[in-house]
Design a protein around this motif. Structure first.
Motif, short mmCIF file in Angstrom:
data_model
loop_
_atom_site.label_atom_id
_atom_site.label_comp_id
_atom_site.label_asym_id
_atom_site.label_seq_id
_atom_site.Cartn_x
_atom_site.Cartn_y
_atom_site.Cartn_z
N THR A 170 0.81 -1.22 0.00
CA THR A 170 0.00 0.00 0.00
C THR A 170 0.85 1.27 0.00
O THR A 170 0.41 2.30 -0.47
CB THR A 170 -0.96 0.03 1.20
OG1 THR A 170 -0.20 -0.07 2.41
CG2 THR A 170 -1.95 -1.12 1.13
N SER A 171 2.07 1.19 0.53
CA SER A 171 2.96 2.35 0.55
C SER A 171 4.39 1.86 0.78
O SER A 171 4.60 0.83 1.42
CB SER A 171 2.54 3.32 1.66
OG SER A 171 3.36 4.46 1.64
N TYR A 172 5.36 2.65 0.31
CA TYR A 172 6.77 2.30 0.50
C TYR A 172 7.61 3.55 0.30
O TYR A 172 7.16 4.53 -0.32
CB TYR A 172 7.22 1.20 -0.47
CG TYR A 172 7.03 1.58 -1.92
CD1 TYR A 172 8.05 2.23 -2.62
CD2 TYR A 172 5.84 1.33 -2.58
CE1 TYR A 172 7.86 2.59 -3.94
CE2 TYR A 172 5.65 1.70 -3.90
CZ TYR A 172 6.68 2.32 -4.58
OH TYR A 172 6.49 2.70 -5.88
N ASP A 173 8.82 3.51 0.80
CA ASP A 173 9.75 4.63 0.59
C ASP A 173 11.16 4.16 0.87
O ASP A 173 11.37 3.17 1.59
CB ASP A 173 9.39 5.81 1.49
CG ASP A 173 10.06 7.11 1.02
OD1 ASP A 173 10.58 7.15 -0.12
OD2 ASP A 173 10.06 8.08 1.79
N VAL A 174 12.11 4.88 0.32
CA VAL A 174 13.53 4.65 0.58
C VAL A 174 14.20 6.02 0.63
O VAL A 174 13.82 6.92 -0.11
CB VAL A 174 14.16 3.74 -0.51
CG1 VAL A 174 14.06 4.36 -1.88
CG2 VAL A 174 15.60 3.42 -0.18
N SER A 175 15.15 6.18 1.56
CA SER A 175 15.82 7.49 1.64
C SER A 175 17.26 7.33 2.07
O SER A 175 17.66 6.32 2.66
CB SER A 175 15.08 8.41 2.61
OG SER A 175 15.23 7.95 3.94
N LEU A 176 18.04 8.35 1.75
CA LEU A 176 19.44 8.42 2.12
C LEU A 176 19.75 9.84 2.55
O LEU A 176 19.45 10.80 1.84
CB LEU A 176 20.33 8.04 0.92
CG LEU A 176 21.83 8.28 1.08
CD1 LEU A 176 22.41 7.41 2.20
CD2 LEU A 176 22.56 8.03 -0.23
N VAL A 177 20.37 9.97 3.73
CA VAL A 177 20.84 11.26 4.24
C VAL A 177 22.29 11.07 4.63
O VAL A 177 22.63 10.07 5.27
CB VAL A 177 20.01 11.71 5.46
CG1 VAL A 177 20.57 13.00 6.04
CG2 VAL A 177 18.56 11.88 5.10
N ILE A 178 23.16 11.99 4.23
CA ILE A 178 24.58 11.92 4.60
C ILE A 178 24.93 13.18 5.38
O ILE A 178 24.74 14.30 4.89
CB ILE A 178 25.48 11.78 3.36
CG1 ILE A 178 25.09 10.54 2.55
CG2 ILE A 178 26.95 11.69 3.79
CD1 ILE A 178 25.86 10.38 1.25
N SER A 179 25.43 12.99 6.59
CA SER A 179 25.78 14.13 7.45
C SER A 179 27.11 14.75 7.01
O SER A 179 27.83 14.19 6.18
CB SER A 179 25.89 13.68 8.90
OG SER A 179 27.08 12.92 9.08
N SER A 180 27.45 15.87 7.62
CA SER A 180 28.70 16.55 7.28
C SER A 180 29.93 15.76 7.72
O SER A 180 31.04 16.04 7.28
CB SER A 180 28.72 17.94 7.93
OG SER A 180 28.64 17.81 9.34
N THR A 181 29.74 14.74 8.57
CA THR A 181 30.86 13.90 9.01
C THR A 181 30.95 12.61 8.19
O THR A 181 31.80 11.77 8.47
CB THR A 181 30.70 13.54 10.50
OG1 THR A 181 29.48 12.82 10.68
CG2 THR A 181 30.72 14.77 11.38
#
Length: 135
Positions: free
Chosen positions: A44-55
């Motif tokens: 019914t729903s899905y997602d994928v994400s990527l976040v990269i910090s300053s370190t």
């Protein structure tokens, strides 16, 4: 003087007509896109994400909402190379019910990254990818 007013009026009418035509075209395109979406019975729903910090800490997340089925999520962190995308690290999880998610972190070096995911619920499978992120 009167001719200038008529010209301005005609220019306004032409611009307004173009805006209305563009809005109708955009609505028609959106309706076409909605028509070609896959029909999913279990997912019914899905997602994928990527976040990269300053370190350089990459946070990877993916989830699936389903109709109370057996779920499976596999995510792969990829780095862009000369030859395309290389898999750096993979994680997977599975579960029963309506929600299954995975959230992991991994320290990366300078480069361009994305996350791909294979999401399954019962007999349905979706392959998705995040937007690319640069570190």
């Amino acid at each position: 003087m009167m001719i200038n007013k008529i010209r301005k009026g005609l220019a306004f009418a032409a611009c307004f007509s173009m805006m209305v035509a563009q809005a109708a075209s955009t609505t028609a395109q959106a309706e076409v896109l909605e028509q070609i979406q896959p029909l999913m019975t279990y997912i019914t729903s899905y997602d994928v994400s990527l976040v990269i910090s300053s370190t350089g800490k990459a946070s990877v997340m993916a989830f699936v909402l389903s109709n109370n089925t057996s779920n499976y999520v596999r995510v792969t962190l990829q780095k862009k190379s000369k030859n395309g995308w290389e898999g750096i690290k993979s994680w997977e999880t599975s579960g029963q019910g309506s929600y299954t998610s995975i959230s992991e972190t991994y320290f990366v070096t300078r480069g361009i990254y994305r996350v791909t995911a294979m999401i399954k619920a019962n007999s349905e499978t979706i392959h998705v990818e995040s937007v690319s992120r640069t570190y």
